[in-house]
Each structure stands twice: as C-alpha cells, then as structure tokens.
Write a protein that holds these residues in place. Structure first.
Motif, PDB file in Angstrom:
ATOM      1  N   VAL A 111       5.333  -3.652   7.298  1.00 33.10           N
ATOM      2  CA  VAL A 111       4.217  -4.538   7.651  1.00 33.10           C
ATOM      3  C   VAL A 111       3.074  -4.270   7.319  1.00 33.10           C
ATOM      4  O   VAL A 111       2.938  -3.288   6.566  1.00 33.10           O
ATOM      5  N   VAL A 112       2.738  -5.468   6.424  1.00 36.23           N
ATOM      6  CA  VAL A 112       0.826  -5.028   5.483  1.00 36.23           C
ATOM      7  C   VAL A 112       0.154  -4.015   6.745  1.00 36.23           C
ATOM      8  O   VAL A 112      -0.241  -3.831   7.809  1.00 36.23           O
ATOM      9  N   TYR A 113      -0.464  -3.488   6.234  1.00 37.84           N
ATOM     10  CA  TYR A 113      -1.624  -2.603   6.271  1.00 37.84           C
ATOM     11  C   TYR A 113      -2.297  -2.666   7.677  1.00 37.84           C
ATOM     12  O   TYR A 113      -2.710  -2.574   8.442  1.00 37.84           O
ATOM     13  N   SER A 114      -3.084  -3.309   6.382  1.00 34.17           N
ATOM     14  CA  SER A 114      -3.971  -4.782   7.142  1.00 34.17           C
ATOM     15  C   SER A 114      -3.512  -5.148   8.560  1.00 34.17           C
ATOM     16  O   SER A 114      -4.675  -5.120   9.676  1.00 34.17           O
ATOM     17  N   HIS A 115      -2.418  -5.397   8.838  1.00 39.04           N
ATOM     18  CA  HIS A 115      -1.826  -6.075  10.746  1.00 39.04           C
ATOM     19  C   HIS A 115      -1.911  -4.997  11.367  1.00 39.04           C
ATOM     20  O   HIS A 115      -2.892  -5.043  12.170  1.00 39.04           O
ATOM     21  N   TYR A 116      -1.804  -3.783  10.837  1.00 37.62           N
ATOM     22  CA  TYR A 116      -1.751  -2.384  11.516  1.00 37.62           C
ATOM     23  C   TYR A 116      -3.002  -2.488  12.056  1.00 37.62           C
ATOM     24  O   TYR A 116      -3.718  -1.667  13.433  1.00 37.62           O
ATOM     25  N   GLU A 271      -4.366  -5.308   2.269  1.00 33.73           N
ATOM     26  CA  GLU A 271      -4.515  -6.647   2.294  1.00 33.73           C
ATOM     27  C   GLU A 271      -2.496  -6.726   1.569  1.00 33.73           C
ATOM     28  O   GLU A 271      -2.125  -7.237   1.542  1.00 33.73           O
ATOM     29  N   TRP A 272      -2.042  -4.992   0.726  1.00 32.19           N
ATOM     30  CA  TRP A 272      -0.924  -5.405   0.352  1.00 32.19           C
ATOM     31  C   TRP A 272       0.070  -4.148   0.642  1.00 32.19           C
ATOM     32  O   TRP A 272       1.216  -3.959   0.569  1.00 32.19           O
ATOM     33  N   ILE A 273      -0.583  -3.603   0.424  1.00 32.38           N
ATOM     34  CA  ILE A 273       0.370  -1.776   1.061  1.00 32.38           C
ATOM     35  C   ILE A 273       1.252  -2.394   2.205  1.00 32.38           C
ATOM     36  O   ILE A 273       0.382  -2.457   3.083  1.00 32.38           O
ATOM     37  N   SER A 274       2.314  -1.082   2.447  1.00 37.02           N
ATOM     38  CA  SER A 274       2.455  -1.819   3.879  1.00 37.02           C
ATOM     39  C   SER A 274       2.221  -0.300   4.573  1.00 37.02           C
ATOM     40  O   SER A 274       1.337   0.401   4.364  1.00 37.02           O
ATOM     41  N   VAL A 275       2.602  -0.871   5.569  1.00 43.16           N
ATOM     42  CA  VAL A 275       1.951   0.437   6.693  1.00 43.16           C
ATOM     43  C   VAL A 275       2.487   1.576   6.510  1.00 43.16           C
ATOM     44  O   VAL A 275       2.219   3.176   6.484  1.00 43.16           O
ATOM     45  N   GLY A 276       3.702   1.547   5.920  1.00 37.83           N
ATOM     46  CA  GLY A 276       4.752   2.754   5.947  1.00 37.83           C
ATOM     47  C   GLY A 276       4.310   4.024   4.288  1.00 37.83           C
ATOM     48  O   GLY A 276       4.343   4.733   4.716  1.00 37.83           O
ATOM     49  N   LEU A 277       3.516   2.611   3.432  1.00 39.64           N
ATOM     50  CA  LEU A 277       3.114   3.517   2.390  1.00 39.64           C
ATOM     51  C   LEU A 277       1.749   3.887   3.095  1.00 39.64           C
ATOM     52  O   LEU A 277       1.591   5.224   2.737  1.00 39.64           O
ATOM     53  N   ALA A 278       1.260   3.860   4.242  1.00 35.81           N
ATOM     54  CA  ALA A 278       0.230   3.766   4.495  1.00 35.81           C
ATOM     55  C   ALA A 278      -0.089   5.010   5.117  1.00 35.81           C
ATOM     56  O   ALA A 278      -0.642   6.345   4.727  1.00 35.81           O
ATOM     57  N   ARG A 279       0.756   5.138   5.908  1.00 38.44           N
ATOM     58  CA  ARG A 279       1.370   6.498   7.079  1.00 38.44           C
ATOM     59  C   ARG A 279       1.713   7.953   6.165  1.00 38.44           C
ATOM     60  O   ARG A 279       0.861   8.938   6.192  1.00 38.44           O
ATOM     61  N   GLU A 280       2.588   7.428   5.272  1.00 35.76           N
ATOM     62  CA  GLU A 280       3.045   8.255   3.904  1.00 35.76           C
ATOM     63  C   GLU A 280       1.986   8.912   3.314  1.00 35.76           C
ATOM     64  O   GLU A 280       1.343  10.382   2.839  1.00 35.76           O
TER      65      GLU A 280
END
Length: 549
Positions: A111-116, A271-280
């Motif tokens: 899921v995109v980081y912006s949604h998170y 608006e592009w990176i995933s929440v998974g990458l953001a948390r990493e």
C-alpha cells in the motif's frame, strides 16, 4: 479485521481489471500511480474493490460487479444525474473507517505510503513489513547526465525548428528553444536545501529518469546525497545494464540510505513508495520527509528547457487527434460500422504517420488516451469495443503522447478535441474553444497566479451560462460556480500532467516566461461528454497556442 492490499496482479486476477490499461488516471499519474490505484478490501464477511469515483465508468465497463465496488472521492460533475445512483464516500479515510467499523486495519506492505499517512490518524493500523532486497550502489557522473540531455536537446531543437518553420502563428517561438540551459541539478540542490534534507530518494519514473538520464530497470531507485552532491543508483542484485561505477553492496535500500547519507532527514515520494519501503527506511533510522509535490514542482518549473520537445509533442497530438476524429466523422457520414477501438487504432496510426512523414528521429509514444462515446458513458476513460453509430451523440478524444529517448521521457502532451453530433453539443463545443483560447489562455502572462486564472475563467463563462441552460447543455439543479471550483481549468505540463501546479483555487504558483501547460474545459452534461483542451506556452513576447494547427 479489515485488510487492505494494492497488489495489482491480485486486482487483475480477482476482478479482471488491469489498472494501468483500464483506468485513465492510473495512466496519467506517472509519478503517483499507486496513490490512485484501486485497493482490495477484505472484511470478515466480504471483499470489495475500493475505487476513486472518477474511474467509475472504467471499473464498470471492465466488468467489475457494481455490488463489489466501493467508491470514494466523489467525482466533480455539473450533471448530478450521472452519479445519482452511486454513492461515494468523501475520502478513502472515511470509507476505510466505515468498513473497519471500529476495528484495526491491516495494511499490506504494498500500500502506498501516502495512504498510510492519511489513515494513521483515523484508524488503528497493523502494517506488514516487506522483505529486504539486497542492492548494489552505482555512482552516476553528473556531467555525463548533463551531456546526454544536451545531445538529445540539440536533436530536439533542430527537429522542432524544422517542424514549425511554416506555422505562422508560432512565428518567433523557435528563438526560445535551447539545448544548453539545464538547471536540473541546481534546482534539485535548492529543493534539498529548502527542505533541509540529508538525502533524497527518487523512485517514481519521471523523477528517476529526470535525474539520471537513464531508463529505470524494475526495482531501481536513485539517491541524491546532500552535501557531497552525489547521485547514486540502487539496483537489486542481478540487475543488468545499470550504468555508473559500483560503490558498494547493501542488504537493503534502507541500509544503503543509512550508510551513504550524512544524516537522517530523507526526502521520499509519499505518493509513490510503499509503506513497506517507508518502514524499512525508518527501521534504519531515516526521518521521512514527504516531497512528491516538491518534485512535481521541480520538474514543472524547468520544462521550458525542453520546449523543443514539448512543441513536437503538441504538434504530434493535434495532428493525430484531429485526423482521427476527421476519419470518424467521414466514416459515420459514409454509414460505416466501427467501434471506439477502431477510432483508437486510427489515432495510433496517425501518431506513427506524423513521426514518419516528418522524419522525427526519436520516439513518440502514447502517454494516455481518453476516448469514448457519450452514449456509453459521460465518465472519462480509455476506449473499449463499443459501437459508434448514427445514434452516437458525441465522441471525446482527450489524449497525450510522450517524447522518448532511450527509454527516458523528455516531454509529454495533453489536449482534447470532440466530435459533437447534436445541434446543442456543436454550439457548446464551438463556444468552448472561445473559453479555452480567449477566456483561459488569454489570461496567461508572466506574474499571473494559477488560482486567479480559474476565477477569471468563471467570470468569462458567467454571461453564457443562461444560453447553455437554454440549449439543454446545463441544468439549474447545481450551483455551477461552486461545483466547477472543485476542479481545474488547466495545469502545467512537462514530463506528465502536473498535479503540483494547477489552474484551480488554492494553487498559488505564479506563472512566468517559460511556463508551459494545458487549458481545458471538460463539459459532461445530458448526452454529451465534450472535451476542449489546448497546450500553451508563455514566451518572452506573447503566449502561444502550441496545439493549434
């Protein structure tokens, strides 16, 4: 527990919907596709596809059962009948809260980081982590990037000059073409300094290619390192064809950012990176600073440096679109049987014809295509196998191309023409050309503020609204000004349609010499979906309409 995933392959497998091909705005938003992509919501009892209402016509046309769709972000329309039987939640947040019913929400790592970020203040979230991917870092020579773009631009300037030398209304424009001016890195340094960033991660295609001058292999990102002003590409191990000098290997993107940057403040495309990458990244100590809008602005304000390419894109578009609709009108008059897909095939052939006849030495590819009969729907959307007949009341073709060198997009276009088939639609369409070219583009000059252009357009329209009501092209059931203030009447343009700088309320960007964009009046009412849109450029002495033949 409510679970949300953005897995595109799962969306296609479950609903038969290829979001990049079937949904219009997923194709347009090259730097923020994940933000507008559909989500799958799994509740304890059922499963739904969560879709922005602007894609309602496309989702239903693709065969997704209506009772399995939940819409959000109500579509702006001057004809409330279009959405009267289809409720839409005010936002994704309100829809998720409704579906969660007080329970926690599980977010997949995709899921995109912006949604998170949007959801985190409203519902309890349980977020999945992504598996780390080992990467190799390659340092990019900035001078080589500048030289690559300069070489491309020399070709573009020569081509564009030849293309418009006999176009009277573009006389003088060629004097503004440049191959030597390039502020990409100085402007990037300014952005980084203004946001006090230690590093800037570039993962969205328009930003990656704009910084590196290279096509983007799957999973590859770029990293700008503040202070040292170094540019590094992080590629998954085993990726072939990556340029640059290897400078290290790391167990993950997050680890690479930690080791290579001088501090923790890291700009990311929210608006592009995933929440998974953001948390990493956060686990590795990064403090994430959202900069999707900033990067859109970084591209927008430099687009005059690629003016020659923008001109080629505009001329290709106006030729292909107008020729395709001319073929459509001639075919209807001859009583032929065909479909939206046939019109699209002609449009694509005309792009090839333009490139061939004019001996264009670089790629011209489709960017997006909104082509549909008003008989099928008034929503915007790509063409499908729907018949075009004497009963067709209007056909809208709103499309763009991109100019491409070696897999790198250097310019795009966005313009619209229509084929109205009723007396009322024809009268309205003719009037909308006045609105676009006089009411909107007529305002555009250095020093004008984006939002003021929108207000000026409403003033231009005001004396004519009664006539639109009289001929059945507007009703009185909505407050026109209130509704139309919810959407733009144009936007800046460049490597994609701009969502950072629009001609709409709330947008404070000041136009300057070199501003390039589109002006439009979409008008969907009763039995006509009319699109009228032209590309413009603010020159040193006057403003040009690039998409006028």
């Amino acid at each position: 527990m409510l679970s949300l995933t953005a897995d595109a392959s799962q969306v296609e497998e479950t609903y038969g919907l290829n979001a990049r091909l079937s949904l219009l705005f997923s194709a347009i938003r090259l730097d923020s596709y994940p933000l507008v992509a559909p989500l799958i919501a799994q509740t304890d009892k059922d499963q739904y596809l969560l879709v922005r209402q602007q894609e309602q016509g496309n989702a239903l046309s693709a065969g997704v059962p209506k009772d399995k769709i939940k819409f959000y972000a109500p579509w702006v329309t001057i004809d409330p009948r279009i959405v009267a039987d289809t409720p839409a939640s005010a936002s994704l947040t309100s829809l998720v809260k409704e579906l969660a019913d007080g329970a926690a929400v599980s977010l997949a790592a995709d899921v995109v980081y912006s949604h998170y970020r949007t959801l985190s203040g409203s519902v309890e979230l349980v977020v999945a982590d992504q598996d780390p991917t080992p990467v190799t870092a390659y340092e990019i020579d900035l001078e080589e990037v500048l030289a690559r773009f300069a070489t491309w631009r020399e070709t573009g300037v020569h081509t564009a000059r030849r293309l418009i030398e006999a176009v009277e209304h573009l006389s003088g424009l060629a004097e503004e073409f440049t191959a030597s001016e390039d502020s990409r890195f100085s402007a990037l340094k300014t952005l980084v300094a203004d946001r006090s960033l230690d590093a800037l991660l570039l993962a969205a295609p328009p930003n990656f290619t704009e910084a590196t001058g290279l096509a983007q292999p799957d999973g590859t990102v770029a990293l700008w390192l503040a202070g040292s002003d170094r540019l590094v590409v992080l590629a998954p191990d085993g990726t072939s064809g990556v340029s640059g000098a290897p400078v290290g290997q790391f167990p993950s993107v997050g680890a690479a950012v930690r080791e290579l940057s001088r501090g923790s403040r890291t700009g990311v495309e929210d608006e592009w990176i995933s929440v998974g990458l953001a948390r990493e990244l956060e686990r590795e100590g990064a403090e994430l600073i959202p900069v999707s809008t900033d990067l859109g602005h970084w591209r927008d304000i430099r687009d005059h440096e690629d003016l020659a390419f923008q001109v080629v894109a505009a001329r290709a578009s106006v030729f292909a679109i107008e020729e395709a609709l001319a073929w459509t009108e001639k075919s209807l008059d001859a009583g032929r049987s065909f479909s939206e897909l046939d019109i699209n095939a002609v449009y694509l052939d005309k792009i090839v014809e333009f490139r061939t006849v004019n001996e264009i030495p670089f790629g011209i590819e489709p960017y997006f295509t909104n082509l549909h009969s008003s008989n099928r729907m008034l929503f915007p959307g790509p063409p499908v196998d729907y018949p075009i007949t004497d009963e067709t009341t209007c056909i809208q073709l709103d499309a763009g191309v991109r100019i491409v060198f070696d897999g790198v997009t250097v310019a795009t276009s966005d313009m619209a023409r229509s084929l109205p088939r009723t007396a009322a639609a024809k009268e309205a369409y003719n009037f909308f050309f006045d609105v676009v070219r006089e009411g909107i583009i007529g305002q555009l000059k250095p020093g004008v503020v984006c939002e003021d252009v929108h207000e000026g357009t409403l003033r231009y329209l005001a004396p004519h609204l009664d006539r639109m009501v009289e001929i059945g092209m507007l009703g009185t059931e909505v407050d026109f000004n209130t509704e139309y203030r919810k959407r733009n009447v144009g936007h800046l343009m460049g490597k994609q349609e701009s969502f950072a700088n629009e001609l709409r309320p709330g947008y404070k960007h000041v136009l300057a010499v070199g501003s390039y964009g589109a002006a439009e009046i979409p008008w969907r009412y009763e039995n006509a979906a009319i699109g009228t849109e032209d590309l413009w450029y603010i020159g040193r002495d006057r403003t040009y309409v690039l998409s006028k033949r």
